[in-house]
Scaffold this motif. Structure first.
Motif, short mmCIF file in Angstrom:
data_model
loop_
_atom_site.label_atom_id
_atom_site.label_comp_id
_atom_site.label_asym_id
_atom_site.label_seq_id
_atom_site.Cartn_x
_atom_site.Cartn_y
_atom_site.Cartn_z
N LEU A 144 0.79 3.06 -5.26
CA LEU A 144 0.06 1.83 -5.55
C LEU A 144 0.88 0.93 -6.45
O LEU A 144 1.56 1.40 -7.36
N SER A 145 0.79 -0.36 -6.23
CA SER A 145 1.55 -1.31 -7.06
C SER A 145 0.72 -1.72 -8.28
O SER A 145 -0.52 -1.63 -8.26
N PRO A 146 1.38 -2.20 -9.34
CA PRO A 146 0.63 -2.71 -10.50
C PRO A 146 -0.35 -3.82 -10.10
O PRO A 146 -1.44 -3.91 -10.65
N GLU A 147 0.03 -4.63 -9.12
CA GLU A 147 -0.85 -5.70 -8.65
C GLU A 147 -2.13 -5.11 -8.03
O GLU A 147 -3.22 -5.65 -8.23
N GLU A 148 -1.98 -4.02 -7.27
CA GLU A 148 -3.16 -3.38 -6.68
C GLU A 148 -4.09 -2.85 -7.77
O GLU A 148 -5.31 -2.96 -7.66
N TYR A 149 -3.51 -2.26 -8.82
CA TYR A 149 -4.33 -1.77 -9.94
C TYR A 149 -5.08 -2.93 -10.60
O TYR A 149 -6.27 -2.82 -10.89
N ASN B 75 -13.71 4.00 -7.14
CA ASN B 75 -12.26 4.07 -7.39
C ASN B 75 -11.74 2.74 -7.89
O ASN B 75 -12.32 1.69 -7.60
N VAL B 76 -10.64 2.80 -8.63
CA VAL B 76 -9.98 1.56 -9.08
C VAL B 76 -9.44 0.82 -7.86
O VAL B 76 -9.65 -0.37 -7.69
N VAL B 77 -8.72 1.54 -7.00
CA VAL B 77 -8.17 0.97 -5.77
C VAL B 77 -8.85 1.67 -4.61
O VAL B 77 -8.93 2.90 -4.58
N ALA B 78 -9.34 0.91 -3.65
CA ALA B 78 -10.15 1.48 -2.57
C ALA B 78 -9.35 2.19 -1.49
O ALA B 78 -9.82 3.14 -0.89
N ARG B 79 -8.10 1.76 -1.25
CA ARG B 79 -7.37 2.31 -0.10
C ARG B 79 -6.77 3.68 -0.41
O ARG B 79 -6.33 3.95 -1.53
N ALA B 80 -6.76 4.53 0.59
CA ALA B 80 -6.25 5.89 0.44
C ALA B 80 -4.73 5.92 0.54
O ALA B 80 -4.12 5.16 1.30
N SER B 81 -4.14 6.81 -0.25
CA SER B 81 -2.70 7.04 -0.19
C SER B 81 -2.44 8.51 -0.49
O SER B 81 -3.31 9.22 -0.99
N ALA B 82 -1.22 8.95 -0.18
CA ALA B 82 -0.86 10.34 -0.45
C ALA B 82 -0.75 10.59 -1.95
O ALA B 82 -1.13 11.66 -2.45
N ARG B 83 -0.24 9.60 -2.69
CA ARG B 83 -0.04 9.74 -4.14
C ARG B 83 -0.38 8.42 -4.82
O ARG B 83 -0.18 7.34 -4.25
N ALA B 84 -0.84 8.52 -6.06
CA ALA B 84 -1.20 7.31 -6.82
C ALA B 84 0.03 6.44 -7.08
O ALA B 84 -0.10 5.22 -7.21
#
Length: 194
Positions: A92-97, A80-89
């Motif tokens: 995620l913040s632009p910094e996380e991406y 995955n691009v970002v490892a942490r799970a969330s309900a919706r993409a």
């Protein structure tokens, strides 16, 4: 699965399904709560990743998310691009991406798949700062790894049907079959001119 079980999975990390030298490393945006709760990538029932993988010819049959490790025998993997799970993409913040893109780049440099297939062109644009990227093969490479942006298989991506997604995934499958593997020191042709 009960809503409280899904909510308890928020921010969990789901292990990658990877090994070195894969033909294609599929890269999701980030794990959803169902994926985090089950430990299986693309586990949400409405997600079309597994059916599209089969329709496009990557797998000989439709695999269940719980069979994800079988991908390795086919030269395929998942990260995955970002490892942490969330309900919706969109949580995620632009910094996380961007940080995810940096981590993903290091992972690809270490694992050296022939193709990195990012399933979600918007995630690819943000993570790699390529705002004009389109679906399909990209000009950017990571070492010898080529990159392909694929449509997001989420059921929320109504612009793409399973059939049209399978066509695009099939284009990648054909490219992966014709892209020669990079020679390695164990390869007798390594270091020799053709």
């Amino acid at each position: 699965m009960k809503p409280e079980e899904l909510e308890a999975a928020r921010d969990r990390i789901v292990p990658d399904v990877v090994t070195a030298g894969l033909s294609v490393l599929f890269c999701g945006i980030n794990p959803g709560l169902m994926t985090a709760a089950t430990g299986h990538h693309f586990a949400r029932p409405g997600n079309r990743f597994w059916p599209v993988l089969h329709l496009s010819g990557f797998t000989p049959r439709r695999l269940a998310p719980s069979e994800q490790d079988e991908l390795l025998t086919l030269g395929l993997g998942i990260t995955n691009v970002v490892a942490r799970a969330s309900a919706r993409a969109d949580e995620l913040s632009p910094e996380e991406y961007r940080e995810g893109g940096r981590i993903l780049t290091a992972k690809v440099e270490r694992l050296k798949p022939r193709w990195l297939a990012v399933v979600g062109v918007t995630a690819y644009r943000t993570a790699f700062r390529e705002p004009k990227a389109r679906i399909g093969p990209q000009t950017r490479t990571i070492g010898s790894t080529r990159i392909w942006a694929l449509p997001n298989p989420s059921g929320l991506n109504a612009h793409w049907t399973a059939a049209t997604m399978a066509e695009e995934y099939g284009r990648l499958r054909e490219a992966a079959q014709t892209t020669p593997a990079e020679p390695t020191p164990a390869d007798p042709t390594w270091g020799h001119a053709p």
